[in-house]
Design an enzyme around this catalytic site. Structure first.
Site, mmCIF file in Angstrom:
data_model
loop_
_atom_site.group_PDB
_atom_site.id
_atom_site.type_symbol
_atom_site.label_atom_id
_atom_site.label_comp_id
_atom_site.label_asym_id
_atom_site.label_seq_id
_atom_site.Cartn_x
_atom_site.Cartn_y
_atom_site.Cartn_z
ATOM 1 N N ILE A 290 0.829 -1.198 0.000
ATOM 2 C CA ILE A 290 0.000 0.000 0.000
ATOM 3 C C ILE A 290 0.866 1.251 0.000
ATOM 4 C CG2 ILE A 290 -1.742 1.301 1.279
ATOM 5 C CD1 ILE A 290 -2.819 -1.220 -0.016
ATOM 6 N N ASP A 310 10.617 3.442 5.966
ATOM 7 C CA ASP A 310 10.420 1.990 5.955
ATOM 8 C C ASP A 310 11.565 1.352 6.736
ATOM 9 O OD1 ASP A 310 8.519 0.113 3.940
ATOM 10 O OD2 ASP A 310 10.240 -0.910 4.842
ATOM 11 N N LYS A 410 -9.608 -6.734 9.297
ATOM 12 C CA LYS A 410 -9.341 -7.667 10.404
ATOM 13 C C LYS A 410 -9.454 -6.976 11.763
ATOM 14 C CE LYS A 410 -6.609 -10.855 7.648
ATOM 15 N NZ LYS A 410 -7.056 -10.279 6.373
ATOM 16 N N GLY A 452 -2.761 -8.584 -5.087
ATOM 17 C CA GLY A 452 -1.413 -8.247 -5.501
ATOM 18 C C GLY A 452 -0.541 -7.749 -4.372
ATOM 19 N N SER A 453 -1.133 -7.506 -3.185
ATOM 20 C CA SER A 453 -0.329 -7.027 -2.069
ATOM 21 C C SER A 453 0.464 -8.166 -1.454
ATOM 22 C CB SER A 453 -1.229 -6.404 -0.999
ATOM 23 O OG SER A 453 -1.997 -7.409 -0.364
ATOM 24 N N ARG A 548 -5.752 -21.074 9.035
ATOM 25 C CA ARG A 548 -4.548 -20.811 9.801
ATOM 26 C C ARG A 548 -4.918 -20.204 11.150
ATOM 27 N NH1 ARG A 548 -1.386 -17.201 5.499
ATOM 28 N NH2 ARG A 548 -3.362 -16.095 5.680
#
Length: 622
Positions: A290, A310, A410, A452-453, A548
């Site tokens: 993103i 980052d 989430k 695609g992330s 999971r």
């Protein structure tokens, strides 16, 4: 004898491309010499060995023209009418130049030589191409496994493809143009598309090839919807350059994200550009999925400076290389700083914000791999919550005007650490936004999975399909919301211009998609068939591997029912309860203490207390 030929052909096919091209050139040189010899023999028999320079001229003059028509890029086994056409054109030009040279030279030889020699040469080259193509196909193709196929699109590209796909038996063309119906191309009948289902029954069709020139996204989606109810693999063949060069491999197709998601989202780019233009902007997690797309879109709107944060060196390096290319191509200048920072390092953030006084912060940095975070609770909480808190405090201190937290579906009634930590981060934003004396406009943008992330099923399924399967799905009923990264980021930027402070913006993800349906669609659109009990000879098997740790069967995007529309149809506003800032600050102090002492059990208790409905279920040790 046939075994020896097969082995020889097998060795030739395995040679690298440059070696093959060299061998073809050598063959053409030999054919040129033969053509020159026969020309002398036919029209100048007395001069057969007297004009060595003419032999040499014929030997090398054709080469630049054959190269310019890319005749050494093509692969013999895919030689077709188009190959012959290119050989003819190259030879015609070669003949004209040869005639001019002979006319103005002192060779004292008729220009008839420059007509007959290229003609013989053309015949020899064409026969060599077609003969070798026939031999290779004959000795490498198992006639018992040639498959039936049809082509949708009876235009020039469809005709080309019907010539190239020699390992398929093309039964029909289908087309929407009524003027073509019931005519024939290469002996193959053209039929209306509406009749396709009737003609597929009983013909054992293994594949549908779609061949339409200059196909755009809207047309591509329209075609996909047409084939929705046809249970036969579809293959788009729209890379004609690859096909023309013979560089065609039936398994080389990479499915496009846009083939799966059929949403059409509109953006008010002019308003967003006004908002971004000339601003000092921080993007955290700028090397992630993103964050990097945020940066790609923002840099085109000419901000004053971009501060990219980052904590992964490689991610930051990748986006640096990409942005340098974008700036070069667009011929624009934007000041960019690439900062290898961890957002938990408050001192570094303080120094950065004090120096540059950013106007806008897009906070996309987060740990988000659900199973991994179940085993790294303290790290997840420190990064996703304390990191967010650091940015909020420093933004308030240094006059940031807009702060947007990138959240996740989430966070809604979370069942895992990732979701609980993101909901807590949302609470930090909401609580700080509730203080009206703050000038900073805080907002949250929440959405589901982006195709695609990093961690998305889309690249995973694409890789599994490319590898021949199996495709792994966690549960037959599991479903998720999806949109493309470009759409999600476009809506994030759009929401910025709506923010008045305190909003939880929720993006319209459309209908929830069952993952099994997504897997089946991707297999089909990749030109493969599904292997199951009904089709034991299929290409790709789907295996169910179980949910999971911390995963839900179905995701949600709203906590409550108090939802408002905004100025954009795909951006909604959720009015949700949150904890007051005073109460939250006390719990954050306890949280920081538990992180410092690495007490994951205490950390979990604080999450369960603050995040409504969260109950930690994992038995894993941290």
């Amino acid at each position: 004898m046939s075994i020896i030929i097969k082995k020889f052909i097998s060795i030739l096919i395995r040679l690298d491309r440059i070696t093959k091209q060299f061998l073809v050139l050598v063959l053409d040189l030999v054919l040129s010499l033969i053509a020159s010899f026969f020309t002398f023999w036919l029209i100048f028999p007395n001069l057969l060995f007297d004009y060595n320079l003419v032999y040499l001229l014929g030997l090398f003059l054709f080469i630049p023209f054959f190269i310019s028509f890319e005749l050494y890029q093509a692969i013999f086994r895919f030689s077709s009418i188009n190959t012959i056409k290119n050989v003819l054109l190259a030879t015609l030009i070669y003949s004209v130049i040869f005639s001019i040279i002979l006319t103005f030279s002192n060779f004292n030889i008729s220009t008839n030589f420059a007509i007959v020699q290229p003609l013989i040469f053309f015949v020899l080259v064409t026969l060599s191409r077609l003969l070798i193509s026939s031999i290779i196909l004959n000795f490498t193709q198992d006639k018992n496994i040639i498959q039936n196929a049809v082509i949708y699109g009876a235009g020039s590209s469809g005709i080309l493809i019907s010539n190239l796909l020699k390992h398929y038996n093309i039964l029909y063309f289908f087309d929407d143009d009524s003027s073509k119906w019931y005519k024939k191309i290469n002996g193959i009948k053209i039929l209306p598309f509406d009749s396709i289902k009737n003609h597929l029954i009983g013909n054992n069709i293994s594949k549908i090839f779609v061949s339409i020139e200059k196909i755009n996204l809207v047309k591509r989606r329209e075609i996909i919807s047409k084939f929705q109810d046809i249970d036969i693999p579809i293959r788009f063949l729209d890379n004609l350059n690859s096909l023309l060069s013979g560089d065609y491999n039936n398994d080389d197709y990479q499915l496009k994200i846009e083939d799966i998601i059929l949403k059409n989202t509109n953006f008010n780019t002019s308003e967003v550009e006004k908002f971004i233009n000339g601003k000092r902007i921080v993007v955290t997690g700028s090397g992630g999925s993103i964050g990097s797309e945020l940066v790609r879109q923002i840099v085109r709107m000419s901000p004053n400076i971009l501060l990219l944060i980052d904590n992964t060196e490689y991610n930051l390096y990748k986006i640096q290389q990409e942005l340098e290319e974008i700036l070069k191509n667009l011929k624009i200048k934007v000041k960019i700083k690439y900062l290898l920072y961890n957002i938990c390092n408050e001192n570094k953030l303080e120094t950065l914000f004090k120096e540059h006084k950013p106007d806008i912060v897009y906070h996309a940095a987060a740990y988000k791999h659900v199973p991994l975070l179940e085993h790294n609770i303290v790290s997840a909480v420190e990064n996703n919550i304390i990191g967010t808190l650091n940015l909020v405090k420093i933004s308030l201190k240094h006059g940031v005007k807009f702060f947007t937290l990138i959240s996740s579906d989430k966070a809604v009634r979370p069942t895992n650490i990732m979701g609980a930590s993101k909901r807590f981060a949302e609470l930090v934003i909401q609580a700080n936004a509730s203080k009206n004396n703050y000038n900073c406009k805080f907002s949250v943008v929440r959405f589901g999975n982006v195709l695609g992330s990093t961690g998305s099923v889309f690249p995973l399924f694409n890789k599994q399909i490319s590898n021949g399967g199996p495709v792994t799905v966690t549960h037959p009923e599991v479903s998720r919301y999806f949109m493309t990264i470009i759409e999600a980021v476009g809506l994030i930027l759009q929401s910025s211009i709506f923010s008045k402070g305190g909003e939880v913006f929720v993006l319209n993800m459309g209908e929830s998609i069952k993952i099994i349906d997504l897997a089946e669609k991707m297999i089909k659109l990749s030109g493969k068939s599904i292997k199951n009990d009904k089709n034991p000879n299929g290409d790709i098997e789907i295996n169910f591997i179980g949910l999971r740790e911390g995963e839900k069967i179905h995701e949600e995007i709203f906590i409550g029912n108090d939802i408002e529309e905004t100025e954009h149809k795909d951006i909604m506003k959720a009015n949700e309860d949150f904890i007051s800032l005073d109460t939250l600050e006390k719990e954050i102090l306890n949280l920081e203490e538990s992180i410092k002492l690495n007490k994951y059990s205490q950390t979990i208790k604080i999450l369960e207390k603050c995040v409504n409905g969260f109950i930690y279920q994992s038995t894993s040790k941290n």
